[in-house]
Every structure is written in C-alpha cells, then in structure tokens.
Design a protein around this motif. Sequence first.
Motif, PDB file in Angstrom:
ATOM      1  N   VAL A 106      -5.242   5.987  14.121  1.00 30.31           N
ATOM      2  CA  VAL A 106      -4.737   7.172  14.818  1.00 30.31           C
ATOM      3  C   VAL A 106      -4.303   8.257  13.829  1.00 30.31           C
ATOM      4  O   VAL A 106      -4.214   9.422  14.191  1.00 30.31           O
ATOM      5  N   GLN A 107      -4.025   7.850  12.605  1.00 32.16           N
ATOM      6  CA  GLN A 107      -3.691   8.805  11.550  1.00 32.16           C
ATOM      7  C   GLN A 107      -4.499   8.407  10.327  1.00 32.16           C
ATOM      8  O   GLN A 107      -4.404   7.270   9.860  1.00 32.16           O
ATOM      9  N   ALA A 108      -5.289   9.333   9.823  1.00 35.71           N
ATOM     10  CA  ALA A 108      -6.187   9.032   8.704  1.00 35.71           C
ATOM     11  C   ALA A 108      -5.407   8.450   7.525  1.00 35.71           C
ATOM     12  O   ALA A 108      -4.264   8.818   7.277  1.00 35.71           O
ATOM     13  N   PHE A 109      -6.058   7.537   6.809  1.00 35.68           N
ATOM     14  CA  PHE A 109      -5.441   6.893   5.658  1.00 35.68           C
ATOM     15  C   PHE A 109      -5.454   7.842   4.464  1.00 35.68           C
ATOM     16  O   PHE A 109      -6.481   8.419   4.115  1.00 35.68           O
ATOM     17  N   VAL A 110      -4.297   7.967   3.837  1.00 31.60           N
ATOM     18  CA  VAL A 110      -4.150   8.755   2.625  1.00 31.60           C
ATOM     19  C   VAL A 110      -3.464   7.851   1.611  1.00 31.60           C
ATOM     20  O   VAL A 110      -2.400   7.280   1.900  1.00 31.60           O
ATOM     21  N   ASP A 111      -4.096   7.694   0.452  1.00 31.11           N
ATOM     22  CA  ASP A 111      -3.586   6.798  -0.591  1.00 31.11           C
ATOM     23  C   ASP A 111      -3.376   5.385  -0.053  1.00 31.11           C
ATOM     24  O   ASP A 111      -2.404   4.696  -0.396  1.00 31.11           O
ATOM     25  N   GLY A 112      -4.277   4.951   0.815  1.00 36.85           N
ATOM     26  CA  GLY A 112      -4.237   3.577   1.330  1.00 36.85           C
ATOM     27  C   GLY A 112      -3.254   3.358   2.458  1.00 36.85           C
ATOM     28  O   GLY A 112      -3.065   2.226   2.901  1.00 36.85           O
ATOM     29  N   ARG A 113      -2.611   4.425   2.948  1.00 43.20           N
ATOM     30  CA  ARG A 113      -1.636   4.281   4.032  1.00 43.20           C
ATOM     31  C   ARG A 113      -1.986   5.188   5.193  1.00 43.20           C
ATOM     32  O   ARG A 113      -2.384   6.331   5.005  1.00 43.20           O
ATOM     33  N   GLY A 114      -1.802   4.634   6.395  1.00 42.66           N
ATOM     34  CA  GLY A 114      -2.082   5.390   7.605  1.00 42.66           C
ATOM     35  C   GLY A 114      -1.426   4.723   8.798  1.00 42.66           C
ATOM     36  O   GLY A 114      -0.542   3.874   8.633  1.00 42.66           O
ATOM     37  N   ARG A 115      -1.879   5.082   9.995  1.00 48.48           N
ATOM     38  CA  ARG A 115      -1.330   4.473  11.208  1.00 48.48           C
ATOM     39  C   ARG A 115      -2.479   4.031  12.097  1.00 48.48           C
ATOM     40  O   ARG A 115      -3.496   4.710  12.189  1.00 48.48           O
ATOM     41  N   VAL A 116      -2.255   2.873  12.753  1.00 46.64           N
ATOM     42  CA  VAL A 116      -3.270   2.328  13.647  1.00 46.64           C
ATOM     43  C   VAL A 116      -2.630   1.992  14.989  1.00 46.64           C
ATOM     44  O   VAL A 116      -1.424   1.787  15.091  1.00 46.64           O
ATOM     45  N   PHE A 117      -3.478   1.930  16.016  1.00 45.21           N
ATOM     46  CA  PHE A 117      -3.042   1.564  17.358  1.00 45.21           C
ATOM     47  C   PHE A 117      -3.677   0.232  17.720  1.00 45.21           C
ATOM     48  O   PHE A 117      -4.903   0.101  17.710  1.00 45.21           O
ATOM     49  N   ALA A 125       0.084   1.158   8.627  1.00 43.59           N
ATOM     50  CA  ALA A 125      -0.911   0.225   8.087  1.00 43.59           C
ATOM     51  C   ALA A 125      -1.269   0.603   6.659  1.00 43.59           C
ATOM     52  O   ALA A 125      -1.123   1.751   6.243  1.00 43.59           O
ATOM     53  N   GLU A 126      -1.739  -0.406   5.930  1.00 45.97           N
ATOM     54  CA  GLU A 126      -2.239  -0.223   4.569  1.00 45.97           C
ATOM     55  C   GLU A 126      -3.640  -0.796   4.495  1.00 45.97           C
ATOM     56  O   GLU A 126      -3.955  -1.776   5.170  1.00 45.97           O
ATOM     57  N   ILE A 127      -4.465  -0.177   3.632  1.00 45.82           N
ATOM     58  CA  ILE A 127      -5.828  -0.653   3.453  1.00 45.82           C
ATOM     59  C   ILE A 127      -6.183  -0.550   1.982  1.00 45.82           C
ATOM     60  O   ILE A 127      -5.719   0.341   1.273  1.00 45.82           O
ATOM     61  N   ASP A 128      -6.962  -1.524   1.515  1.00 42.48           N
ATOM     62  CA  ASP A 128      -7.514  -1.472   0.163  1.00 42.48           C
ATOM     63  C   ASP A 128      -8.959  -1.023   0.273  1.00 42.48           C
ATOM     64  O   ASP A 128      -9.697  -1.512   1.116  1.00 42.48           O
ATOM     65  N   GLY A 129      -9.352  -0.110  -0.552  1.00 43.10           N
ATOM     66  CA  GLY A 129     -10.737   0.346  -0.533  1.00 43.10           C
ATOM     67  C   GLY A 129     -10.887   1.641   0.221  1.00 43.10           C
ATOM     68  O   GLY A 129      -9.966   2.462   0.303  1.00 43.10           O
ATOM     69  N   ALA A 130     -12.084   1.835   0.807  1.00 45.31           N
ATOM     70  CA  ALA A 130     -12.423   3.087   1.487  1.00 45.31           C
ATOM     71  C   ALA A 130     -11.499   3.329   2.663  1.00 45.31           C
ATOM     72  O   ALA A 130     -11.214   2.422   3.444  1.00 45.31           O
ATOM     73  N   ALA A 131     -11.039   4.568   2.774  1.00 44.50           N
ATOM     74  CA  ALA A 131     -10.107   4.935   3.836  1.00 44.50           C
ATOM     75  C   ALA A 131     -10.867   5.382   5.074  1.00 44.50           C
ATOM     76  O   ALA A 131     -11.617   6.352   5.025  1.00 44.50           O
ATOM     77  N   PRO A 132     -10.686   4.700   6.200  1.00 42.93           N
ATOM     78  CA  PRO A 132     -11.349   5.123   7.434  1.00 42.93           C
ATOM     79  C   PRO A 132     -10.710   6.388   7.993  1.00 42.93           C
ATOM     80  O   PRO A 132      -9.534   6.672   7.741  1.00 42.93           O
ATOM     81  N   GLY A 145       5.880  -7.437   6.851  1.00 38.15           N
ATOM     82  CA  GLY A 145       7.063  -6.786   7.404  1.00 38.15           C
ATOM     83  C   GLY A 145       6.673  -5.919   8.577  1.00 38.15           C
ATOM     84  O   GLY A 145       6.021  -6.365   9.497  1.00 38.15           O
ATOM     85  N   PRO A 146       7.028  -4.625   8.522  1.00 37.48           N
ATOM     86  CA  PRO A 146       6.686  -3.738   9.633  1.00 37.48           C
ATOM     87  C   PRO A 146       5.299  -3.111   9.504  1.00 37.48           C
ATOM     88  O   PRO A 146       4.904  -2.325  10.360  1.00 37.48           O
ATOM     89  N   LYS A 147       4.587  -3.454   8.448  1.00 34.30           N
ATOM     90  CA  LYS A 147       3.262  -2.850   8.202  1.00 34.30           C
ATOM     91  C   LYS A 147       2.160  -3.876   8.423  1.00 34.30           C
ATOM     92  O   LYS A 147       2.332  -5.061   8.192  1.00 34.30           O
ATOM     93  N   LEU A 148       1.010  -3.349   8.846  1.00 35.20           N
ATOM     94  CA  LEU A 148      -0.172  -4.191   8.992  1.00 35.20           C
ATOM     95  C   LEU A 148      -1.072  -3.972   7.791  1.00 35.20           C
ATOM     96  O   LEU A 148      -1.215  -2.850   7.309  1.00 35.20           O
TER      97      LEU A 148
END
Length: 153
Positions: A106-117, A125-132, A145-148
């Motif tokens: 729901v919020q684009a990932f910037v520096d591996g961090r964003g928001r998902v529904f 949420a956090e992601i390693d690699g290409a940012a969707p 913790g509170p992050k996916l």
Amino acid sequence: MDALIEFYTAQPFWIWLALGVLLLAIEAAFSTEWLLWPAVAAGVVAVVTALGLPLGGFWGQTALFAGLTVLATLLSRRLIQRVNPSDAPDINARDSRLVGQRAQVVQAFVDGRGRVFVSGAEWPAEIDGAAPLAGESVVVESIDGPKLKVRAA
C-alpha cells in the motif's frame, strides 16, 4: 450433617447430580478447562446410582468418580492433541497465521521499508532486494515484532 447423610443414603443420585452441576457452573463461570470432565464424571455416577447398580456405597461411587475423572481427562487431552496438533498455529495467534499469506503493497518500499495490507490490517514491512511498487503483491516470510518481513511474490 445427619440430615445430609440421611439424604445421601436415601437418594445418592441427587448428591452426585448436584456436584456435577456445581462443577459445571464453576467451569462455565471461570473457563478453567479442568472442571468439565469431573462434572461429566459426577453426572455419570449420578446416572449409575439412579439406575441402582451396585457400586459398594459411598466409597465405590467415589472410586468410580475418581476413575472416570482421570480417564476422561486423559482421553480428552489425547483427543485435543489429535484434533489440534501443536505444530498448527494457534487460532488466537493472529501474527503467526500471517506467515505465507499474500499481502498487497500500500506504500511503496523505500530503502527496504514500506507498508503492506494483509488479513484486514495494514502493517509496516521490510524487504530485501528489489522494492515492489504500490499495488503489487508480496508474500509474508516472517514477523519481527511489529514489522513483517516480506519477499516479492
């Protein structure tokens, strides 16, 4: 006390039935999950005494009650383990049920961090690699913790 003993000798059914109802009421009020089977055992002893089957008096009835309580408790634990194995996520542990589910960004990932529904809620949420980009799907890998932690779908 003499009246209670006289009542018991005349109609032991009512004493066992009252004990079963009392245990069941306590179980319903406090949800202990330990008093259900003694309540059932007391009910069975009440039925057996009402049928007039010889149990050897008070001590025989008490032994039947104790034996049925132990047997019912042990059998119920085995049944619960078979129906609800411990490796399955707990129905009340919402977070652990999220692992493996698809989520929408729901919020684009910037520096591996964003928001998902996912599962009716928005999560950081956090992601390693290409940012969707927003609107794309990701899969929940773990919870920190509170992050996916997510990966591209």
